[in-house]
Scaffold this motif. Structure first.
Motif, PDB file in Angstrom:
ATOM      1  N   LEU A 172      22.759  42.592  61.534  1.00 39.70           N
ATOM      2  CA  LEU A 172      22.491  41.801  60.326  1.00 39.70           C
ATOM      3  C   LEU A 172      23.558  40.733  60.101  1.00 39.70           C
ATOM      4  O   LEU A 172      23.290  39.723  59.443  1.00 39.70           O
ATOM      5  CB  LEU A 172      22.342  42.723  59.116  1.00 39.70           C
ATOM      6  N   ASP A 173      24.759  40.927  60.679  1.00 41.70           N
ATOM      7  CA  ASP A 173      25.781  39.867  60.670  1.00 41.70           C
ATOM      8  C   ASP A 173      25.208  38.576  61.254  1.00 41.70           C
ATOM      9  O   ASP A 173      25.536  37.476  60.805  1.00 41.70           O
ATOM     10  CB  ASP A 173      26.990  40.246  61.539  1.00 41.70           C
ATOM     11  N   LEU A 174      24.372  38.723  62.266  1.00 41.67           N
ATOM     12  CA  LEU A 174      23.814  37.555  62.961  1.00 41.67           C
ATOM     13  C   LEU A 174      22.908  36.716  62.061  1.00 41.67           C
ATOM     14  O   LEU A 174      22.650  35.556  62.350  1.00 41.67           O
ATOM     15  CB  LEU A 174      23.069  38.001  64.221  1.00 41.67           C
ATOM     16  N   PHE A 175      22.434  37.316  60.969  1.00 42.20           N
ATOM     17  CA  PHE A 175      21.604  36.600  60.002  1.00 42.20           C
ATOM     18  C   PHE A 175      22.429  36.115  58.810  1.00 42.20           C
ATOM     19  O   PHE A 175      21.890  35.527  57.881  1.00 42.20           O
ATOM     20  CB  PHE A 175      20.470  37.505  59.497  1.00 42.20           C
ATOM     21  N   GLY A 176      23.726  36.406  58.831  1.00 41.32           N
ATOM     22  CA  GLY A 176      24.600  35.966  57.750  1.00 41.32           C
ATOM     23  C   GLY A 176      24.787  36.991  56.641  1.00 41.32           C
ATOM     24  O   GLY A 176      25.391  36.678  55.618  1.00 41.32           O
ATOM     25  N   PHE A 177      24.274  38.206  56.815  1.00 41.25           N
ATOM     26  CA  PHE A 177      24.478  39.256  55.820  1.00 41.25           C
ATOM     27  C   PHE A 177      25.846  39.887  56.053  1.00 41.25           C
ATOM     28  O   PHE A 177      26.281  40.048  57.182  1.00 41.25           O
ATOM     29  CB  PHE A 177      23.387  40.321  55.905  1.00 41.25           C
ATOM     30  N   ASP A 178      26.488  40.265  54.964  1.00 44.12           N
ATOM     31  CA  ASP A 178      27.814  40.875  55.060  1.00 44.12           C
ATOM     32  C   ASP A 178      27.743  42.271  54.465  1.00 44.12           C
ATOM     33  O   ASP A 178      27.834  42.448  53.251  1.00 44.12           O
ATOM     34  CB  ASP A 178      28.849  40.022  54.333  1.00 44.12           C
ATOM     35  N   ILE A 179      27.572  43.232  55.323  1.00 42.08           N
ATOM     36  CA  ILE A 179      27.490  44.620  54.906  1.00 42.08           C
ATOM     37  C   ILE A 179      28.833  45.263  55.170  1.00 42.08           C
ATOM     38  O   ILE A 179      29.422  45.085  56.248  1.00 42.08           O
ATOM     39  CB  ILE A 179      26.343  45.331  55.651  1.00 42.08           C
ATOM     40  N   GLU A 180      29.316  45.996  54.203  1.00 44.45           N
ATOM     41  CA  GLU A 180      30.635  46.601  54.331  1.00 44.45           C
ATOM     42  C   GLU A 180      30.609  47.735  55.353  1.00 44.45           C
ATOM     43  O   GLU A 180      29.905  48.729  55.179  1.00 44.45           O
ATOM     44  CB  GLU A 180      31.110  47.132  52.981  1.00 44.45           C
ATOM     45  N   ILE A 181      31.342  47.517  56.424  1.00 46.19           N
ATOM     46  CA  ILE A 181      31.515  48.503  57.489  1.00 46.19           C
ATOM     47  C   ILE A 181      32.944  48.386  58.014  1.00 46.19           C
ATOM     48  O   ILE A 181      33.602  47.360  57.790  1.00 46.19           O
ATOM     49  CB  ILE A 181      30.536  48.276  58.677  1.00 46.19           C
ATOM     50  N   PRO A 182      33.429  49.400  58.712  1.00 44.12           N
ATOM     51  CA  PRO A 182      34.744  49.233  59.351  1.00 44.12           C
ATOM     52  C   PRO A 182      34.661  48.109  60.394  1.00 44.12           C
ATOM     53  O   PRO A 182      33.717  48.045  61.170  1.00 44.12           O
ATOM     54  CB  PRO A 182      34.980  50.589  60.044  1.00 44.12           C
ATOM     55  N   ARG A 183      35.621  47.236  60.361  1.00 41.82           N
ATOM     56  CA  ARG A 183      35.661  46.103  61.293  1.00 41.82           C
ATOM     57  C   ARG A 183      36.941  46.197  62.117  1.00 41.82           C
ATOM     58  O   ARG A 183      37.927  46.771  61.676  1.00 41.82           O
ATOM     59  CB  ARG A 183      35.597  44.794  60.540  1.00 41.82           C
ATOM     60  N   TRP A 184      36.883  45.592  63.292  1.00 43.75           N
ATOM     61  CA  TRP A 184      38.058  45.603  64.159  1.00 43.75           C
ATOM     62  C   TRP A 184      39.182  44.826  63.505  1.00 43.75           C
ATOM     63  O   TRP A 184      39.035  43.666  63.143  1.00 43.75           O
ATOM     64  CB  TRP A 184      37.713  44.984  65.515  1.00 43.75           C
ATOM     65  N   GLU A 185      40.288  45.490  63.310  1.00 49.93           N
ATOM     66  CA  GLU A 185      41.484  44.847  62.787  1.00 49.93           C
ATOM     67  C   GLU A 185      42.661  45.379  63.565  1.00 49.93           C
ATOM     68  O   GLU A 185      42.764  46.556  63.819  1.00 49.93           O
ATOM     69  CB  GLU A 185      41.664  45.167  61.300  1.00 49.93           C
ATOM     70  N   ARG A 186      43.539  44.499  63.929  1.00 47.99           N
ATOM     71  CA  ARG A 186      44.686  44.893  64.731  1.00 47.99           C
ATOM     72  C   ARG A 186      45.935  44.254  64.229  1.00 47.99           C
ATOM     73  O   ARG A 186      45.965  43.245  63.667  1.00 47.99           O
ATOM     74  CB  ARG A 186      44.431  44.482  66.179  1.00 47.99           C
TER      75      ARG A 186
END
Length: 186
Positions: A172-186
């Motif tokens: 859904l990111d590919l459609f521009g939706f921003d759903i709260e999920i763990p994301r890669w952060e370093r």
């Protein structure tokens, strides 16, 4: 401005949970959803989940019969943000790649491509032979996005539902939706 409206196709590959999760997540947002469920997906539903057909359909704003090739979503004049097919079977992907529109699922995907809207396929097959790879290339060259649902383990998922949600949210990111999920952060 296009109303936030998206088509969700659920085809007959294993992983019907991806399509269901997409409908659940989009229901929480201000997004109008239109769903098509293939006959093979109905069979998979009975094997993989406790969900009833009516429960899945109730998650969408509008549901269509697979044979309803005259439905609103079969026309380019019906504006959408695009279409997500989750899961996407080999048969469905092949129909789309060749322009065969024998059902509303492949017709809606074809319209999505011709209108230059987003088409994302959560292709569920492995291992792959050369024909699958060539078909994925055809879809990509036509402007579609082939996204095998590969789980991300950096988020240390505690359940299958977490893995499914993460994959669907990334789609859904590919459609521009921003759903709260763990994301890669370093």
């Amino acid at each position: 401005m296009i109303k936030k409206r998206i088509i969700i196709g659920i085809s007959g590959a294993t992983g019907i949970q991806y399509g269901i999760k997409a409908l659940e997540l989009l229901r929480e947002l201000d997004v109008e959803t239109h769903v098509i469920i293939s006959k093979a997906a109905e069979l998979v539903r009975s094997y993989e989940t406790q969900y009833k057909h009516d429960t899945i359909v109730s998650l969408a704003d509008k549901a269509y019969a697979l044979a309803d090739v005259g439905a609103a979503i079969s026309s380019g004049s019906f504006k959408t943000m695009g279409m997500l097919i989750a899961p996407c079977s080999v048969k469905t992907m092949s129909e789309i790649a060749t322009g065969v529109t024998s059902s509303l699922m492949s017709r809606a995907a074809d319209v999505t491509l011709k209108e230059r809207r987003k088409l994302v396929l959560l292709f569920r097959e492995t291992p792959l032979h050369a024909g699958h790879i060539k078909t994925m290339l055809q879809i990509t060259e036509m402007g579609g996005i082939v996204m095998p649902p590969v789980p991300a383990f950096y988020m240390q998922p505690q359940s299958i539902d977490e893995m499914v949600k993460h994959t669907v949210a990334r789609a859904l990111d590919l459609f521009g939706f921003d759903i709260e999920i763990p994301r890669w952060e370093r």
